[in-house]
Design a protein around this motif. Structure first.
Motif, PDB file in Angstrom:
ATOM      1  N   THR A  35      11.092  -0.611   4.849  1.00 14.03           N
ATOM      2  CA  THR A  35      11.643  -0.128   3.580  1.00 14.03           C
ATOM      3  C   THR A  35      11.444  -1.156   2.468  1.00 14.03           C
ATOM      4  OG1 THR A  35      13.318   1.117   4.814  1.00 14.03           O
ATOM      5  CG2 THR A  35      13.711   0.779   2.461  1.00 14.03           C
ATOM      6  N   LEU A  36      11.758  -2.414   2.750  1.00 14.13           N
ATOM      7  CA  LEU A  36      11.589  -3.466   1.740  1.00 14.13           C
ATOM      8  C   LEU A  36      10.122  -3.647   1.362  1.00 14.13           C
ATOM      9  CD1 LEU A  36      14.119  -6.154   3.050  1.00 14.13           C
ATOM     10  CD2 LEU A  36      14.431  -4.538   1.170  1.00 14.13           C
ATOM     11  N   ALA A  37       9.245  -3.639   2.371  1.00 12.21           N
ATOM     12  CA  ALA A  37       7.821  -3.787   2.086  1.00 12.21           C
ATOM     13  C   ALA A  37       7.307  -2.618   1.261  1.00 12.21           C
ATOM     14  CB  ALA A  37       7.041  -3.896   3.398  1.00 12.21           C
ATOM     15  N   SER A  38       7.772  -1.420   1.579  1.00 14.66           N
ATOM     16  CA  SER A  38       7.352  -0.248   0.810  1.00 14.66           C
ATOM     17  C   SER A  38       7.846  -0.333  -0.626  1.00 14.66           C
ATOM     18  CB  SER A  38       7.890   1.022   1.479  1.00 14.66           C
ATOM     19  OG  SER A  38       7.410   1.154   2.793  1.00 14.66           O
ATOM     20  N   PHE A  39       9.060  -0.853  -0.807  1.00 16.91           N
ATOM     21  CA  PHE A  39       9.606  -0.970  -2.156  1.00 16.91           C
ATOM     22  C   PHE A  39       8.772  -1.928  -2.999  1.00 16.91           C
ATOM     23  CE2 PHE A  39      12.497  -3.160  -5.125  1.00 16.91           C
ATOM     24  CZ  PHE A  39      12.858  -2.072  -5.924  1.00 16.91           C
ATOM     25  N   VAL A  40       8.430  -3.081  -2.421  1.00 18.85           N
ATOM     26  CA  VAL A  40       7.638  -4.068  -3.165  1.00 18.85           C
ATOM     27  C   VAL A  40       6.231  -3.541  -3.445  1.00 18.85           C
ATOM     28  CG1 VAL A  40       6.641  -6.381  -3.074  1.00 18.85           C
ATOM     29  CG2 VAL A  40       8.975  -5.997  -2.247  1.00 18.85           C
ATOM     30  N   LEU A  41       5.573  -3.012  -2.409  1.00 19.29           N
ATOM     31  CA  LEU A  41       4.214  -2.504  -2.598  1.00 19.29           C
ATOM     32  C   LEU A  41       4.189  -1.271  -3.480  1.00 19.29           C
ATOM     33  CD1 LEU A  41       2.798  -2.984   1.015  1.00 19.29           C
ATOM     34  CD2 LEU A  41       2.374  -4.378  -1.001  1.00 19.29           C
ATOM     35  N   ARG A  47       2.132   5.174  -5.909  1.00 20.98           N
ATOM     36  CA  ARG A  47       2.061   6.145  -4.824  1.00 20.98           C
ATOM     37  C   ARG A  47       0.893   5.909  -3.868  1.00 20.98           C
ATOM     38  NH1 ARG A  47       2.525  12.749  -5.249  1.00 20.98           N
ATOM     39  NH2 ARG A  47       2.076  13.158  -3.038  1.00 20.98           N
ATOM     40  N   PRO A  48      -0.306   5.502  -4.321  1.00 22.01           N
ATOM     41  CA  PRO A  48      -1.389   5.240  -3.357  1.00 22.01           C
ATOM     42  C   PRO A  48      -1.011   4.197  -2.306  1.00 22.01           C
ATOM     43  CG  PRO A  48      -2.288   5.408  -5.564  1.00 22.01           C
ATOM     44  CD  PRO A  48      -0.801   5.419  -5.713  1.00 22.01           C
ATOM     45  N   ALA A  49      -0.254   3.164  -2.725  1.00 21.55           N
ATOM     46  CA  ALA A  49       0.182   2.151  -1.759  1.00 21.55           C
ATOM     47  C   ALA A  49       1.135   2.751  -0.735  1.00 21.55           C
ATOM     48  CB  ALA A  49       0.843   0.982  -2.484  1.00 21.55           C
ATOM     49  N   LEU A  50       2.035   3.634  -1.190  1.00 20.71           N
ATOM     50  CA  LEU A  50       2.948   4.286  -0.258  1.00 20.71           C
ATOM     51  C   LEU A  50       2.197   5.198   0.708  1.00 20.71           C
ATOM     52  CD1 LEU A  50       5.995   5.187  -2.550  1.00 20.71           C
ATOM     53  CD2 LEU A  50       5.681   3.212  -1.057  1.00 20.71           C
ATOM     54  N   ASN A  51       1.161   5.879   0.205  1.00 16.57           N
ATOM     55  CA  ASN A  51       0.348   6.713   1.093  1.00 16.57           C
ATOM     56  C   ASN A  51      -0.316   5.873   2.184  1.00 16.57           C
ATOM     57  OD1 ASN A  51       0.920   9.101  -0.269  1.00 16.57           O
ATOM     58  ND2 ASN A  51      -0.802   8.864  -1.672  1.00 16.57           N
ATOM     59  N   THR A  52      -0.824   4.706   1.786  1.00 15.73           N
ATOM     60  CA  THR A  52      -1.458   3.819   2.767  1.00 15.73           C
ATOM     61  C   THR A  52      -0.460   3.342   3.809  1.00 15.73           C
ATOM     62  OG1 THR A  52      -3.019   3.058   1.068  1.00 15.73           O
ATOM     63  CG2 THR A  52      -2.775   1.694   3.039  1.00 15.73           C
ATOM     64  N   ILE A  53       0.742   2.958   3.354  1.00 17.65           N
ATOM     65  CA  ILE A  53       1.772   2.510   4.290  1.00 17.65           C
ATOM     66  C   ILE A  53       2.163   3.644   5.237  1.00 17.65           C
ATOM     67  CG2 ILE A  53       4.144   1.688   4.475  1.00 17.65           C
ATOM     68  CD1 ILE A  53       3.750   0.224   1.846  1.00 17.65           C
TER      69      ILE A  53
END
Length: 353
Positions: A35-41, A47-53
Motif C-alpha cells: 500500500t505504501l509503495a503504491s501510494f508513493v509510486l 495510474r500507469p504505475a499502479l497498473n504496473t504494480i
C-alpha cells in the motif's frame, strides 16, 4: 481520481486491516508495504504505475498459488517422511521445485513440445509473435519458442553433466584427502588453491581457445574449474567426521578406506554436499551461458540460451524483448535452484521446525 484508483487503494487497505485483525503479521507487513509503495509510486507515476504494480502483484500471487498447489500435490504423492518435509517447505522452495520440474519436462520431451525443429527456418527474420510463432522469430526466421524448449535440453543438460563431473571428482578427492591426509592432502589442497586463484572466466577462455569448443572439452574444462570448490567443502565436512569415535572404531576393526568413505563418512556428509551441488550447478550454468554469449560455448545451429541472447541483442535498441526471453529463462532457473538450496541448507543446519 478514477474508480480504478479508489478501488485499488480500498482493496489494499481492507486486506491490510483484515490481516492485522486476524493477527497475520507477515501478511499485514506485505500488504501494508504494498500500500505504501503504491501510494508513493502513484504520486510519481500516476495510474500507469499502479497498473504496473497490479500486474506485478498478480504475477506474484499466481506464483504463490502455483507453489502452494504444487507443494500439496507433492505431499500427497510422496512417502510420509518426504511428505512431512515438503509440507514444512516455504513457498519459495516449492516454487523452485516446480520450476525445476518444468525445465526437466521441457528438456526431456523437447521434440514433442517444440512445434518446429531447433534449426528450422519457418518465417522471416524477427517476425513478431503470432498463432504459429508464440514468441516470434529470431534473426534467421527460426521459431523462438522451439529454440527455448530445445535450449532447456542443451544448455541445462550440458551444465548438469559438467556439474556432475566436477562434483564427482571434487567430492572423491576431498573425502580421500580427509581420510588419508599427509602428502596426498597437501598436494590436492595446493592444486585446488592454484586453480581457484585463476578467475574462472579467464581460465575457461584460455582453455577453450587452446583445445577448441567441442562439447566434451567444454564439460571437462568447466569441471576442472569448479571441482576445487567441491574438494574444499567435502574435505572440510569429512574432516569433522573422521575424528569421531565411530570412525576410529571402524578403523581399529580393520575397515579399509573405501568402506569408511562409503559407509561412515559419506552418509554423515550428504546434506551439505547436496546443497553444494545445487550451488555448483548455478555457477556452472551461468558460466556456460556466459561462454555461449561470448561465442565459445555451444556452437550454432544448436539452440543455446546464452548464444540466443547474443544473436538477438540488436533488437534491444528497437525496444523489443526477444533477447530478454532466453535471459529470463536463465535467471528463472538460477533463482529457482537457489530457492531450493536455501531450504536444504536451512534443514541441514538443524534450525528446522
Amino acid at each position: 481520481m478514477s474508480t480504478f484508483v479508489i478501488g485499488y487503494y480500498a482493496a489494499l487497505i481492507a486486506a491490510s486491516c483484515l490481516a492485522a485483525y486476524f493477527k497475520k503479521r507477515e501478511a499485514f507487513l506485505l500488504l501494508f508495504s504494498l500500500t505504501l509503495a503504491s501510494f508513493v509510486l502513484g504520486l510519481i507515476g500516476g495510474r500507469p504505475a499502479l497498473n504496473t504494480i497490479t500486474v506485478a502483484a498478480a504475477v506474484i500471487a499466481l506464483a504463490a498459488g502455483t507453489a502452494y498447489a504444487w507443494r500439496e500435490f507433492l505431499a500427497i504423492l510422496l512417502p510420509r517422511e518426504l511428505a512431512k518435509a515438503i509440507r514444512t517447505a516455504p513457498l519459495t522452495a516449492s516454487f523452485g521445485l516446480f520450476v525445476i520440474f518444468t525445465y526437466a519436462v521441457m528438456g526431456i520431451f523437447a521434440p514433442v513440445i517444440a512445434p518446429f525443429g531447433e534449426a528450422e527456418v519457418i518465417a522471416g527474420a524477427f517476425d513478431p509473435p503470432s498463432e504459429a510463432l508464440l514468441l516470434g522469430a529470431d534473426q534467421l526466421g527460426r521459431d523462438m519458442f522451439s529454440r527455448i524448449v530445445y535450449g532447456a535440453r542443451n544448455t541445462v543438460g550440458l551444465a548438469l553433466a559438467a556439474t556432475l563431473l566436477a562434483f564427482f571428482v571434487g567430492a572423491i578427492a576431498g573425502l580421500f584427502a580427509a581420510v588419508k591426509q599427509g602428502w596426498f592432502d597437501q598436494i590436492m589442497g595446493r592444486g585446488a588453491d592454484v586453480i581457484m586463484s585463476i578467475p574462472s572466466l579467464i581460465f575457461a577462455l584460455l582453455m577453450l581457445s587452446i583445445f577448441g569448443t567441442n562439447l566434451m572439452v567444454i564439460v571437462v574444462v568447466v569441471a576442472i574449474i569448479y571441482s576445487p570448490r567441491v574438494f574444499r567443502l567435502s574435505r572440510a565436512v569429512a574432516g569433522n567426521v573422521v575424528v569421531m569415535d565411530y570412525i576410529e572404531a571402524a578403523s581399529l576393526r580393520g575397515e579399509g578406506t573405501g568402506y569408511l568413505i562409503r559407509k561412515e563418512i559419506l552418509p554423515n556428509s550428504m546434506a551439505p554436499l547436496i546443497a553444494e551441488f545445487g550451488l555448483e550447478f548455478c555457477f556452472v550454468f551461468l558460466l556456460m551461458a556466459g561462454l555461449s554469449f561470448l561465442g565459445l560455448g555451444i556452437q550454432p545451429p544448436t539452440a543455446d540460451w546464452g548464444s540466443m541472447v547474443r544473436e538477438n541483442a540488436l533488437l534491444i535498441t528497437f525496444g523489443e524483448i526477444t533477447p530478454l526471453i532466453p535471459a529470463a529463462a536463465i535467471a528463472l532457473l538460477t533463482v529457482a535452484v537457489n530457492f531450493v538450496v536455501d531450504w536444504m541448507l536451512f534443514r541441514s543446519s538443524g534450525l528446522k521446525d
